[in-house]
Design a protein around this motif. Structure first.
Motif, mmCIF file in Angstrom:
data_model
loop_
_atom_site.group_PDB
_atom_site.id
_atom_site.type_symbol
_atom_site.label_atom_id
_atom_site.label_comp_id
_atom_site.label_asym_id
_atom_site.label_seq_id
_atom_site.Cartn_x
_atom_site.Cartn_y
_atom_site.Cartn_z
ATOM 1 N N CYS A 1 -6.430 58.107 1.652
ATOM 2 C CA CYS A 1 -7.672 57.832 2.299
ATOM 3 C C CYS A 1 -7.726 56.971 3.527
ATOM 4 C CB CYS A 1 -8.587 56.921 1.202
ATOM 5 S SG CYS A 1 -7.877 55.522 0.625
ATOM 6 N N THR A 2 -6.674 56.025 3.725
ATOM 7 C CA THR A 2 -6.439 55.236 4.860
ATOM 8 C C THR A 2 -5.110 54.931 4.885
ATOM 9 O OG1 THR A 2 -7.200 53.497 6.092
ATOM 10 C CG2 THR A 2 -7.184 53.049 3.867
ATOM 11 N N ARG A 3 -4.417 54.428 6.171
ATOM 12 C CA ARG A 3 -2.891 54.194 6.284
ATOM 13 C C ARG A 3 -2.942 52.606 5.466
ATOM 14 N NH1 ARG A 3 -0.435 50.836 9.499
ATOM 15 N NH2 ARG A 3 -2.262 50.672 11.049
ATOM 16 N N LEU A 4 -1.939 52.581 4.936
ATOM 17 C CA LEU A 4 -1.467 51.446 4.272
ATOM 18 C C LEU A 4 -1.152 50.283 5.485
ATOM 19 C CD1 LEU A 4 0.907 52.066 1.559
ATOM 20 C CD2 LEU A 4 -1.546 52.158 1.518
ATOM 21 N N SER A 5 -2.081 49.152 5.468
ATOM 22 C CA SER A 5 -1.948 48.139 6.333
ATOM 23 C C SER A 5 -1.299 46.892 5.955
ATOM 24 C CB SER A 5 -3.527 47.888 6.979
ATOM 25 O OG SER A 5 -4.087 47.282 5.849
ATOM 26 N N HIS A 6 -1.651 46.268 4.875
ATOM 27 C CA HIS A 6 -1.115 44.873 4.641
ATOM 28 C C HIS A 6 -1.377 44.913 3.070
ATOM 29 C CE1 HIS A 6 -5.513 44.584 5.139
ATOM 30 N NE2 HIS A 6 -5.296 43.588 4.359
ATOM 31 N N PRO A 7 -0.274 44.021 2.396
ATOM 32 C CA PRO A 7 -0.558 43.708 0.958
ATOM 33 C C PRO A 7 -1.655 43.012 0.736
ATOM 34 C CG PRO A 7 1.857 43.258 1.564
ATOM 35 C CD PRO A 7 0.889 43.529 3.105
ATOM 36 N N CYS A 8 -2.388 43.267 -0.595
ATOM 37 C CA CYS A 8 -3.506 42.657 -0.847
ATOM 38 C C CYS A 8 -3.107 41.174 -1.051
ATOM 39 C CB CYS A 8 -3.866 43.287 -2.498
ATOM 40 S SG CYS A 8 -5.084 42.273 -3.169
ATOM 41 N N VAL A 9 -4.249 40.435 -0.588
ATOM 42 C CA VAL A 9 -3.747 38.823 -0.909
ATOM 43 C C VAL A 9 -3.768 38.418 -2.291
ATOM 44 C CG1 VAL A 9 -6.459 38.410 -1.179
ATOM 45 C CG2 VAL A 9 -4.989 36.876 -0.204
ATOM 46 N N MET A 10 -2.983 37.568 -2.567
ATOM 47 C CA MET A 10 -2.927 36.870 -3.753
ATOM 48 C C MET A 10 -3.108 35.344 -3.743
ATOM 49 S SD MET A 10 -2.591 36.304 -6.944
ATOM 50 C CE MET A 10 -2.276 38.058 -7.616
ATOM 51 N N LEU A 11 -4.037 34.950 -4.102
ATOM 52 C CA LEU A 11 -4.656 33.583 -3.885
ATOM 53 C C LEU A 11 -4.282 32.747 -4.988
ATOM 54 C CD1 LEU A 11 -8.339 33.826 -2.661
ATOM 55 C CD2 LEU A 11 -6.295 33.704 -1.303
ATOM 56 N N ASP A 12 -3.766 33.280 -6.146
ATOM 57 C CA ASP A 12 -3.317 32.426 -7.179
ATOM 58 C C ASP A 12 -1.704 32.225 -7.082
ATOM 59 O OD1 ASP A 12 -5.895 32.539 -8.123
ATOM 60 O OD2 ASP A 12 -5.588 34.158 -9.863
ATOM 61 N N VAL A 13 -1.225 30.972 -7.651
ATOM 62 C CA VAL A 13 0.070 30.703 -7.736
ATOM 63 C C VAL A 13 0.317 30.799 -9.258
ATOM 64 C CG1 VAL A 13 0.221 29.475 -5.638
ATOM 65 C CG2 VAL A 13 -0.182 28.305 -7.479
#
Length: 474
Positions: free
Chosen positions: A184-196
């Protein structure tokens, strides 16, 4: 082969030993996925991306060596303890920032991808808890698209289309990061992960019983019939929540002992206790985003929570309750006020096992500050709390979610509510509540406790309400 005293470079045993040593180093090499600040002199500060060598291991902590270039004169070696769940083996799939090992369902992946911090082409790879297949989920405009990653059984290669196979998932991700190739679109960056990750304990040598003088109360977060909850700090280093009990029941030590054994991502983490003198305190991880109840009420005016996210909340809670159910532990106070949210809107169940309330028929119900409207009818007959009582409460919690935090039985007081339930009446279907969801509520409210579903079954039924389609590349 025996011991060899030959040190020539061509010696096959020496070569073998060298290879084994290199393999061992590789096996001990870990990568930090999160920043970590030192809390004691025994700890080691981490920055995301640090490469570490593991020296010793405990169940929840690793003693590691970090190599950092200080200046032209050489390398500074730093050593210390780090939380085991903050690092992953360098060669492991989990070491990749785009792999979300805690994601198990498509609606979870969707919740993460549709956060405002993510832009077009954000993506993550995860593995289904049901069929154990890998999936690639991608943000595309206002949607999350899901693709099942297929595997060849013969040579274990991965692919989205059979004409284009890859030896590893990393190679697949790299390829679709360069070329769209039907996605559907080119992969640009990993999903954000705000939790530690939750810390395994306050420190590597922390004891369950802590000195009260090390706790500082900062801000009152709430209060109830049994306790006050404060935002606080332990030893001037770690933010914590402090639950200060108003009264101590004989069962409290048993309950604390049980809580020490609970380890699940959907449960609030117990760090320590103060039980030498009253008031007793329970110290847990701090959830700064507050309760699910508060979150729902804050969105009530705009009514802008997508239905799939509401169901995702319910599925997460059911997952945590299924874990408690498997341990034969009863929560006794399951409601939206006791569900806390992380930065990524993951649910954590709090206050489990601490609602020490037994109903007496001669009590003045209207003056009792306990969650009567969430309680199963058998409780009012003097029978024991069971996991099926929690199932009843879960059905009431579902009404809170779908109504943006409304209290249950809004047209009845506590006494009338109890009398109606004992007559066999049930809460009416909330406005805008789909019939399929209401049917699940009614299953939770079956009068005979043994006929109510278990939490694993409730998870499956809820998941079926919001099927996220899986796309196939042409």
């Amino acid at each position: 082969m025996g011991n060899c005293t030959c040190y020539c470079k061509s010696c096959p045993l020496l070569c073998s030993e060298q290879e084994d040593e290199e393999t061992a180093k590789t096996n001990r090499a870990y990568k930090s996925l999160y920043n970590y600040q030192c809390h004691t002199l025994m700890d080691l500060k981490l920055s995301r991306g640090d490469i570490l060598e593991v020296i010793e291991e405990t169940q929840h902590w690793l003693y590691v060596k970090k190599h950092t270039v200080k200046d032209k004169n050489g390398i500074v070696k730093e050593e210390g303890y780090v939380p085991r769940n903050y690092v992953k083996p360098v060669t492991s799939l989990e070491a990749n920032l785009w792999y979300f090992e805690n994601i198990k369902t498509r609606i979870e992946a969707k919740r993460c991808l549709l956060r405002p911090e993510n832009s077009e082409g954000a993506f993550l790879v995860w593995r289904s808890s049901k069929n154990h297949h890998f999936y690639l989920s991608v943000k595309n405009e206002p949607h999350a698209r899901h693709y099942r990653i297929k595997e060849q059984e013969t040579d274990q290669r991965f692919y989205l289309v059979i004409q284009k196979t890859f030896k590893t998932l990393s190679e697949l991700v790299q390829s679709y990061s360069k070329h769209q190739d039907g996605l559907c679109t080119r992969l640009s960056h990993p999903c954000v992960m705000l939790d530690v990750p939750t810390l395994p304990s306050l420190s590597v040598d922390a004891q369950w019983e802590v000195d009260r003088s090390l706790l500082t109360k900062v801000k009152k977060l709430g209060s109830g019939e049994f306790a006050e909850v404060w935002q606080g700090v332990w030893d001037k280093k770690i933010d914590v929540a402090i639950k200060e009990l108003r009264a101590v029941s004989p069962e409290i030590h048993t309950e604390i002992k049980i809580m020490k054994e609970l380890h699940h991502e959907r449960l609030l983490k117990l760090y320590a206790v103060c039980t030498i003198s009253e008031p007793f305190c329970i110290i847990t991880e701090l959830m700064k985003n507050g309760s699910l109840k508060k979150y729902l009420i804050n969105h009530k005016e705009k009514k802008d929570i997508e239905y799939s996210l509401m169901i995702d909340f319910a599925v997460q809670i059911a997952e945590g309750m299924a874990y408690l159910e498997s341990k034969n532990i009863v929560h006794r106070d399951l409601r939206a006020d006791n569900i806390l949210l992380t930065d990524m809107q993951s649910c954590k169940i709090a206050d489990f096992g601490l609602a020490q309330f037994t109903f007496q028929m001669d009590q003045n119900i209207s003056s009792v500050k306990v969650p009567v409207k969430w309680m199963a009818p058998e409780i009012f007959d003097g029978r024991e709390y069971t996991t099926k009582c929690d199932v009843w409460s879960f059905g009431v919690l579902l009404t809170e979610i779908i109504t943006y935090g409304n209290n249950p039985y809004p047209d009845q007081d506590k006494t009338a509510c109890i009398q109606a339930i004992q007559r066999g009446e049930r809460m009416k279907r909330p406005l805008d509540c789909p019939l399929a969801l209401y049917d699940i509520m009614l299953l939770c409210w079956i009068f005979n406790p043994q006929e109510r579903p278990c939490f694993t079954e409730l998870q499956d039924r809820l998941m079926a309400l919001v099927p996220e389609p899986v796309l196939e590349l042409e």
